[in-house]
Motif scaffolding. Structure first.
Motif, PDB file in Angstrom:
ATOM      1  N   GLN A 149       0.831  -1.203   0.000  1.00 23.50           N
ATOM      2  CA  GLN A 149       0.000   0.000   0.000  1.00 23.50           C
ATOM      3  C   GLN A 149       0.863   1.250   0.000  1.00 23.50           C
ATOM      4  O   GLN A 149       2.069   1.200   0.282  1.00 23.50           O
ATOM      5  CB  GLN A 149      -0.883   0.017   1.237  1.00 23.50           C
ATOM      6  N   ALA A 160       1.702   4.709   1.823  1.00 19.39           N
ATOM      7  CA  ALA A 160       1.631   5.206   3.195  1.00 19.39           C
ATOM      8  C   ALA A 160       1.480   6.716   3.203  1.00 19.39           C
ATOM      9  O   ALA A 160       2.297   7.439   2.636  1.00 19.39           O
ATOM     10  CB  ALA A 160       2.891   4.808   3.960  1.00 19.39           C
ATOM     11  N   LYS A 161       0.432   7.188   3.841  1.00 20.72           N
ATOM     12  CA  LYS A 161       0.214   8.626   3.954  1.00 20.72           C
ATOM     13  C   LYS A 161       1.306   9.241   4.814  1.00 20.72           C
ATOM     14  O   LYS A 161       1.596   8.768   5.914  1.00 20.72           O
ATOM     15  CB  LYS A 161      -1.159   8.893   4.571  1.00 20.72           C
ATOM     16  N   VAL A 166       6.899   6.547   4.428  1.00 24.93           N
ATOM     17  CA  VAL A 166       7.158   5.284   5.112  1.00 24.93           C
ATOM     18  C   VAL A 166       8.112   5.491   6.272  1.00 24.93           C
ATOM     19  O   VAL A 166       9.164   6.126   6.127  1.00 24.93           O
ATOM     20  CB  VAL A 166       7.750   4.246   4.128  1.00 24.93           C
ATOM     21  N   ASP A 222       9.147   0.882  11.081  1.00 26.53           N
ATOM     22  CA  ASP A 222       7.891   0.129  11.141  1.00 26.53           C
ATOM     23  C   ASP A 222       8.126  -1.280  10.595  1.00 26.53           C
ATOM     24  O   ASP A 222       8.630  -1.437   9.477  1.00 26.53           O
ATOM     25  CB  ASP A 222       6.833   0.849  10.305  1.00 26.53           C
ATOM     26  N   LYS A 270       5.094  -1.120   2.324  1.00 25.74           N
ATOM     27  CA  LYS A 270       4.596   0.239   2.133  1.00 25.74           C
ATOM     28  C   LYS A 270       5.506   1.059   1.225  1.00 25.74           C
ATOM     29  O   LYS A 270       6.722   0.914   1.242  1.00 25.74           O
ATOM     30  CB  LYS A 270       4.443   0.941   3.483  1.00 25.74           C
ATOM     31  N   ASP A 274       5.956   5.262  -0.156  1.00 26.69           N
ATOM     32  CA  ASP A 274       5.563   6.642   0.146  1.00 26.69           C
ATOM     33  C   ASP A 274       4.342   7.045  -0.668  1.00 26.69           C
ATOM     34  O   ASP A 274       4.299   6.857  -1.897  1.00 26.69           O
ATOM     35  CB  ASP A 274       6.699   7.616  -0.175  1.00 26.69           C
ATOM     36  N   THR A 308      -3.252   2.197  -4.287  1.00 29.23           N
ATOM     37  CA  THR A 308      -3.326   1.101  -3.315  1.00 29.23           C
ATOM     38  C   THR A 308      -4.435   0.118  -3.691  1.00 29.23           C
ATOM     39  O   THR A 308      -4.227  -1.103  -3.710  1.00 29.23           O
ATOM     40  CB  THR A 308      -3.581   1.640  -1.894  1.00 29.23           C
TER      41      THR A 308
END
Length: 266
Positions: free
Chosen positions: A210, A212-213, A216, A220, A226, A228, A241
């Motif tokens: 996906q 990532a808002k 990244v 994590d 993920k 950016d 996504t």
């Protein structure tokens, strides 16, 4: 008065004749250029496939490099390569199959609605093209066509996976109409480079890759899944996504990729 009428009639005749001659020239030009247009379209398709797979070589022609790629048709309903009988029944030839056109044909596609259609494509073709790069020991990489709606447009692209059929080699769109400088950044080479090495599936086999808002966080544990997000383009990011998860999920190429991992398709 008669002279004026004759003049108007002659003007109309001359105008119609000119239109007829021009239309003949335009039609002839369109017919004559069609093979060239088709060849350029095919070359552009090959270029985008090779680009997704990081196989473009400035020292070798696109057609020559593409000779190492095998085009196959997958039956998305079975997750296996389409049989010759299925191809014959559907009137499909792998080298010329147009998946976009097939998605508009009720005989060659299925309608999607609601939760069945996270990528907002409305109809999904029953058959899809896949592009295989083979080595002496098997399939080295696979390139898959994906598409889905962003903010303003349906975005069409290719995603390439390594021989584990989980690790991304490359990803990019060849047709999109998103906002320049915002969602249009899906064409930015720096952003596309962020996809390399990312994982698609978690340990349960779910496609969770996906955007990532806010970017990244590499600390994590889920960072490997993920990429950016696009700054200022929330809906385009969400669309990317959704379309990647859909096409690599259970309703898209997911079952086919599972069979590839297990060696169940040849």
């Amino acid at each position: 008065m008669a002279s004026n009428n004759d003049s108007i009639q002659k003007t109309i005749i001359v105008a119609l004749s000119l239109c007829l001659v021009c239309s003949i020239f335009v039609a002839a030009a369109a017919v004559g250029l069609k093979p060239i247009q088709n060849a350029n379209k095919d070359l552009d398709r090959k270029r985008n496939i090779l680009s997704a797979a990081n196989m473009l070589d400035s020292n070798t022609s696109i057609d020559t490099v593409f000779e190492s790629i095998e085009t196959r048709i997958v039956n998305l309903e079975t997750g296996a390569f389409a049989t010759q009988a299925e191809l014959d029944e559907a009137g499909i030839k792998p080298a010329t199959y147009d998946q976009q056109a097939a998605a508009k044909d009720p005989q060659l596609s299925v309608a999607l609605a609601g939760s069945e259609d996270p990528a907002s494509i409305k109809r999904r073709a029953k058959f899809a093209s896949v592009y295989l790069v083979k080595s002496d020991i098997g399939i080295d990489r696979v390139i898959l066509p994906v598409h889905g709606y962003g903010l303003w447009s349906t975005m069409y692209g290719f995603i390439a996976l390594e021989d584990d059929f989980n690790t991304v080699i490359g990803f990019g769109f060849y047709d999109q109409g998103e906002t320049p400088g915002l969602g249009g950044e899906v064409d930015n080479p720096n952003w596309k480079a962020l996809w390399k090495g990312k994982k698609v599936y978690n340990n349960q086999g779910q496609a969770i890759i996906q955007l990532a808002k806010g970017g990244v966080d590499n600390s994590d544990p889920q960072a490997v899944y993920k990429v950016d997000g696009l700054s200022g383009a929330t809906l385009t990011s969400r669309g990317v996504t959704n379309l990647v998860q859909y096409w690599l999920g259970s309703e898209g190429f997911g079952p086919f990729l599972v069979k590839l991992r297990r060696g169940e398709v040849q």
